[in-house]
Design an enzyme around this catalytic site. Structure first.
Site, mmCIF file in Angstrom:
data_model
loop_
_atom_site.group_PDB
_atom_site.id
_atom_site.type_symbol
_atom_site.label_atom_id
_atom_site.label_comp_id
_atom_site.label_asym_id
_atom_site.label_seq_id
_atom_site.Cartn_x
_atom_site.Cartn_y
_atom_site.Cartn_z
ATOM 1 N N GLU A 1 0.860 -1.192 0.000
ATOM 2 C CA GLU A 1 0.000 0.000 0.000
ATOM 3 C C GLU A 1 0.894 1.238 0.000
ATOM 4 O O GLU A 1 2.111 1.112 0.208
ATOM 5 C CB GLU A 1 -0.905 -0.020 1.244
ATOM 6 C CG GLU A 1 -1.843 -1.220 1.242
ATOM 7 C CD GLU A 1 -2.864 -1.215 2.377
ATOM 8 O OE1 GLU A 1 -2.814 -0.299 3.234
ATOM 9 O OE2 GLU A 1 -3.711 -2.127 2.377
ATOM 10 N N PRO A 2 0.326 2.420 -0.202
ATOM 11 C CA PRO A 2 1.185 3.610 -0.228
ATOM 12 C C PRO A 2 2.031 3.750 1.044
ATOM 13 O O PRO A 2 3.174 4.193 0.985
ATOM 14 C CB PRO A 2 0.183 4.767 -0.341
ATOM 15 C CG PRO A 2 -1.006 4.155 -1.030
ATOM 16 C CD PRO A 2 -1.067 2.736 -0.560
ATOM 17 N N GLY B 1 5.107 -1.669 2.824
ATOM 18 C CA GLY B 1 5.534 -2.745 1.938
ATOM 19 C C GLY B 1 6.080 -3.883 2.787
ATOM 20 O O GLY B 1 5.508 -4.969 2.852
ATOM 21 N N SER B 2 7.163 -3.607 3.531
ATOM 22 C CA SER B 2 7.761 -4.652 4.381
ATOM 23 C C SER B 2 6.815 -5.058 5.508
ATOM 24 O O SER B 2 6.698 -6.236 5.844
ATOM 25 C CB SER B 2 9.064 -4.146 5.014
ATOM 26 O OG SER B 2 9.917 -3.583 4.057
ATOM 27 N N ARG C 1 10.407 -15.572 -4.054
ATOM 28 C CA ARG C 1 11.814 -15.237 -3.748
ATOM 29 C C ARG C 1 12.773 -16.053 -4.599
ATOM 30 O O ARG C 1 13.811 -15.560 -5.025
ATOM 31 C CB ARG C 1 12.105 -15.485 -2.270
ATOM 32 C CG ARG C 1 11.589 -14.346 -1.471
ATOM 33 C CD ARG C 1 11.882 -14.361 -0.017
ATOM 34 N NE ARG C 1 11.153 -13.215 0.501
ATOM 35 C CZ ARG C 1 10.396 -13.212 1.579
ATOM 36 N NH1 ARG C 1 10.309 -14.284 2.322
ATOM 37 N NH2 ARG C 1 9.755 -12.126 1.927
ATOM 38 N N HIS D 1 32.681 -1.631 -19.736
ATOM 39 C CA HIS D 1 32.236 -0.988 -20.981
ATOM 40 C C HIS D 1 32.745 0.452 -21.121
ATOM 41 O O HIS D 1 32.504 1.092 -22.161
ATOM 42 C CB HIS D 1 30.704 -0.971 -21.065
ATOM 43 C CG HIS D 1 30.102 -2.261 -21.521
ATOM 44 N ND1 HIS D 1 29.990 -3.361 -20.703
ATOM 45 C CD2 HIS D 1 29.583 -2.630 -22.718
ATOM 46 C CE1 HIS D 1 29.412 -4.345 -21.374
ATOM 47 N NE2 HIS D 1 29.167 -3.939 -22.598
ATOM 48 N N GLY E 1 32.999 4.355 -21.266
ATOM 49 C CA GLY E 1 31.978 5.372 -21.572
ATOM 50 C C GLY E 1 30.771 4.798 -22.301
ATOM 51 O O GLY E 1 29.651 5.269 -22.109
ATOM 52 N N GLU F 1 9.855 -8.602 -3.563
ATOM 53 C CA GLU F 1 9.655 -9.820 -2.728
ATOM 54 C C GLU F 1 10.436 -9.721 -1.418
ATOM 55 O O GLU F 1 10.910 -10.726 -0.897
ATOM 56 C CB GLU F 1 10.055 -11.115 -3.460
ATOM 57 C CG GLU F 1 9.603 -11.286 -4.880
ATOM 58 C CD GLU F 1 8.104 -11.467 -5.042
ATOM 59 O OE1 GLU F 1 7.389 -11.387 -4.032
ATOM 60 O OE2 GLU F 1 7.666 -11.637 -6.189
ATOM 61 N N GLU G 1 17.253 -6.249 3.740
ATOM 62 C CA GLU G 1 17.151 -6.206 5.214
ATOM 63 C C GLU G 1 16.106 -7.215 5.696
ATOM 64 O O GLU G 1 16.296 -7.896 6.713
ATOM 65 C CB GLU G 1 16.772 -4.789 5.684
ATOM 66 C CG GLU G 1 17.872 -3.742 5.527
ATOM 67 C CD GLU G 1 18.125 -3.337 4.072
ATOM 68 O OE1 GLU G 1 17.195 -3.410 3.250
ATOM 69 O OE2 GLU G 1 19.270 -2.966 3.768
HETATM 70 C C1 LIG Z 1 8.664 -2.120 -9.504
HETATM 71 C C2 LIG Z 1 8.006 -2.661 -8.280
HETATM 72 C C3 LIG Z 1 7.070 -3.681 -8.411
HETATM 73 C C4 LIG Z 1 6.401 -4.181 -7.281
HETATM 74 N N1 LIG Z 1 5.424 -5.132 -7.428
HETATM 75 C C5 LIG Z 1 4.668 -5.490 -6.350
HETATM 76 C C6 LIG Z 1 3.543 -6.346 -6.497
HETATM 77 O O1 LIG Z 1 3.260 -6.872 -7.582
HETATM 78 N N2 LIG Z 1 2.754 -6.588 -5.406
HETATM 79 C C7 LIG Z 1 3.026 -6.051 -4.187
HETATM 80 O O2 LIG Z 1 2.285 -6.324 -3.234
HETATM 81 N N3 LIG Z 1 4.116 -5.252 -4.001
HETATM 82 C C8 LIG Z 1 4.926 -4.961 -5.048
HETATM 83 N N4 LIG Z 1 6.004 -4.105 -4.887
HETATM 84 C C9 LIG Z 1 6.272 -3.541 -3.567
HETATM 85 C C10 LIG Z 1 7.487 -4.131 -2.905
HETATM 86 O O3 LIG Z 1 7.194 -5.440 -2.471
HETATM 87 C C11 LIG Z 1 7.882 -3.191 -1.747
HETATM 88 O O4 LIG Z 1 8.376 -2.007 -2.337
HETATM 89 C C12 LIG Z 1 8.923 -3.802 -0.858
HETATM 90 O O5 LIG Z 1 8.367 -4.865 -0.103
HETATM 91 C C13 LIG Z 1 9.498 -2.772 0.127
HETATM 92 O O6 LIG Z 1 8.472 -2.086 0.789
HETATM 93 P P1 LIG Z 1 8.457 -0.475 0.840
HETATM 94 O O7 LIG Z 1 8.724 0.013 -0.519
HETATM 95 O O8 LIG Z 1 7.208 -0.056 1.509
HETATM 96 O O9 LIG Z 1 9.700 -0.118 1.744
HETATM 97 P P2 LIG Z 1 9.655 -0.002 3.336
HETATM 98 O O10 LIG Z 1 9.027 -1.209 3.940
HETATM 99 O O11 LIG Z 1 9.091 1.308 3.707
HETATM 100 O O12 LIG Z 1 11.213 -0.018 3.672
HETATM 101 C C14 LIG Z 1 12.045 1.135 3.488
HETATM 102 C C15 LIG Z 1 13.475 0.773 3.919
HETATM 103 O O13 LIG Z 1 13.474 0.392 5.314
HETATM 104 C C16 LIG Z 1 14.020 -0.921 5.465
HETATM 105 N N5 LIG Z 1 13.282 -1.616 6.527
HETATM 106 C C17 LIG Z 1 11.934 -1.740 6.660
HETATM 107 N N6 LIG Z 1 11.638 -2.442 7.764
HETATM 108 C C18 LIG Z 1 12.826 -2.798 8.333
HETATM 109 C C19 LIG Z 1 13.194 -3.560 9.479
HETATM 110 N N7 LIG Z 1 12.284 -4.145 10.271
HETATM 111 N N8 LIG Z 1 14.517 -3.698 9.762
HETATM 112 C C20 LIG Z 1 15.457 -3.141 8.950
HETATM 113 N N9 LIG Z 1 15.179 -2.415 7.847
HETATM 114 C C21 LIG Z 1 13.881 -2.254 7.539
HETATM 115 C C22 LIG Z 1 13.803 -1.596 4.119
HETATM 116 O O14 LIG Z 1 14.711 -2.669 3.918
HETATM 117 C C23 LIG Z 1 14.067 -0.432 3.162
HETATM 118 O O15 LIG Z 1 15.446 -0.264 3.016
HETATM 119 C C24 LIG Z 1 6.726 -3.660 -5.997
HETATM 120 C C25 LIG Z 1 7.702 -2.662 -5.875
HETATM 121 C C26 LIG Z 1 8.330 -2.168 -7.004
HETATM 122 C C27 LIG Z 1 9.362 -1.080 -6.828
#
Ligand SMILES: Cc1cc2nc3c(=O)[nH]c(=O)nc-3n(C[C@H](O)[C@H](O)[C@H](O)COP(=O)(O)OP(=O)(O)OC[C@H]3O[C@@H](n4cnc5c(N)ncnc54)[C@H](O)[C@@H]3O)c2cc1C
Length: 397
Positions: free
Chosen positions: A131-132, A135-136, A256, A351, A353, A376, A380
């Site tokens: 969601e906006p 993710g994690s 994964r 490669h 330039g 996926e 971290e």
């Molecule tokens: C091109 C693209 C395609 C995608 N496709 C899908 C899809 O099909 N379906 C779907 O559901 N999602 C999808 N995603 C979302 C993707 O799974 C998430 O972007 C990813 O899980 C990371 O979540 P976030 O972007 O909210 O980062 P955040 O969770 O906000 O994390 C930000 C940073 O904090 C770190 N962090 C977060 N929690 C911890 C912790 N507990 N300990 C240490 N470090 C931490 C993370 O490693 C990262 O470096 C996609 C993303 C992209 C960019």
């Protein structure tokens, strides 16, 4: 002729599938990838070719019209496809995850209805957790489904749906408030059928448009806005509320291995480009491959390609044998994606330039590799999974 990333012990069928896919990649994907990527064009002809080869049903059981192949076969196919163009592997990845979830967690009716149509590519899957604001941290999902008689009403915004516009089935994780103490047990997965396309595709569901990304172009990644979207209780995966988190995590775990395979494919291609270029480009009177600094880069790159491939294959084989493989899938994903970033960076440096020119393939690989560090589960998050698993296994007595 390729010495790297070979896989011992494949069956004749696996070898035949891989050889067909490799020829398809060399003839249909690699020559077209640059143009399609730079114009951000959906690779319809390539997708049609994959449908013809039966790749959308590769892992779906034969009784439902698929080829009934293993995770290993699938991963090796993905490795080849990503070697050609990672975006194409993105087209089948979410489909594969959703088919896996339905095969393992769906009711018999759901399997009979969806799997045959998924095997032909008539129904194509996307999966949506992010969601906006998250993710994690999946348990923090805010999109909510409230029961209203025999139906549920879904409200909320989803982010980052790969194939959000081009799929017609979304495996959607939402909050259903079972009242369980653990937040993970308050999540439910719905199978949402929808038309392909953008805008308000059906009452209460809007797919606003393609997100403009740094790389991984061609394949669409979208938002999805649910506003009073109504769906029947029979659309709950497996028919039971509250099991969505475990079902999605099962899907993400095989995902994964898939991401590791993509990273392996990109690394192989980056190596192939570098080893070729290093023998053609001369400086100070000899090919740059004869300068030890460059030759050692090639040695390190080849070693990383090999190590990542072996770990990916090991994780896939563990899963196929029915063993627990969360730690190994996490390790394979972590190592393959980090090595992929390093190998593409080294190929880029070799490669000179020209690596910075859009005419050269390595420019695209440099933009593809970073996504694998995120998708996926970030590195971290992989380290969290791996360390938890190891501490469980090596508990101090
Ligand atoms: C091109 C693209 C395609 C995608 N496709 C899908 C899809 O099909 N379906 C779907 O559901 N999602 C999808 N995603 C979302 C993707 O799974 C998430 O972007 C990813 O899980 C990371 O979540 P976030 O972007 O909210 O980062 P955040 O969770 O906000 O994390 C930000 C940073 O904090 C770190 N962090 C977060 N929690 C911890 C912790 N507990 N300990 C240490 N470090 C931490 C993370 O490693 C990262 O470096 C996609 C993303 C992209 C960019």
């Amino acid at each position: 002729m390729a010495r790297l990333a070979q896989t011992a012990g494949l069956t004749d069928i696996q070898q035949e599938i891989l050889s067909t896919v490799k020829t398809f990649v060399d003839k249909e994907i690699i020559p077209n990838a640059q143009e399609l990527e730079h114009s951000d064009t959906y690779p319809q002809e390539i997708v049609d070719g994959m449908k013809e080869m039966g790749l959308f049903g590769l892992t779906i059981a034969e009784e439902y019209g698929g080829l009934g192949e293993s995770l290993l076969t699938y991963a090796l196919v993905v490795e080849q496809i990503a070697r050609g163009w990672m975006s194409v592997s993105g087209v089948i990845n979410t489909h594969f995850i959703v088919a896996h979830m339905i095969s393992h967690h769906g009711t018999e009716e759901q399997k009979k209805y969806y799997l045959p149509k998924m095997a032909t590519g008539e129904i194509r899957g996307a999966f949506s957790m992010s969601e906006p604001d998250l993710g994690s941290d999946v348990a923090a999902i805010k999109t909510r489904a409230k029961q209203d008689g025999d139906e549920f009403v879904i409200d909320g915004a989803k982010m980052w749906l790969t194939n959000g516009g081009t799929s017609n089935l979304i495996a959607l994780l939402v909050k259903t408030d079972e009242g369980a103490d653990r937040p993970h047990q308050n999540l439910t997965c719905f199978l949402v059928e929808k038309p392909e396309g953008y805008g308000e595709v059906t009452k209460g569901l809007t797919i606003p448009g393609k997100l403009d990304k740094m790389g991984y172009k061609g394949v669409d990644t979208t938002e999805a806005v649910f506003d009073g979207f109504r769906i029947g209780a029979d659309a709950i995966l497996g028919g039971k509320r509250g099991g969505g988190f475990a079902q999605m995590m099962d899907g993400v775990e095989v995902g994964r291995v898939n991401v590791s395979a993509r990273a392996c494919g990109i690394s192989i291609r980056a190596f192939e480009l570098a080893v070729d270029y290093a023998q053609q480009r001369s400086t100070f009177g000899k090919p740059i491959a004869e300068h030890q600094a460059i030759a050692f880069k090639l040695a390190e790159m080849g070693t990383k390609v090999e190590a990542a491939h072996l770990m990916m294959v090991n994780a896939a084989r563990l899963k196929d044998s029915g063993e627990r493989f969360d730690v190994e899938a996490g390790m394979a994903k972590l190592l393959a994606s980090e090595y992929c970033a390093e190998v593409t960076q080294e190929s880029f440096r070799i490669h000179g330039g020209y690596g910075f020119s859009k005419e050269y393939e390595i420019e695209r690989l440099m933009r593809e590799a970073p996504f694998l560090l995120i998708g996926e589960g970030t590195s971290e998050i992989q380290k969290t999974i791996i360390s938890r698993g190891l501490l469980r296994e090596y508990r101090a007595r």
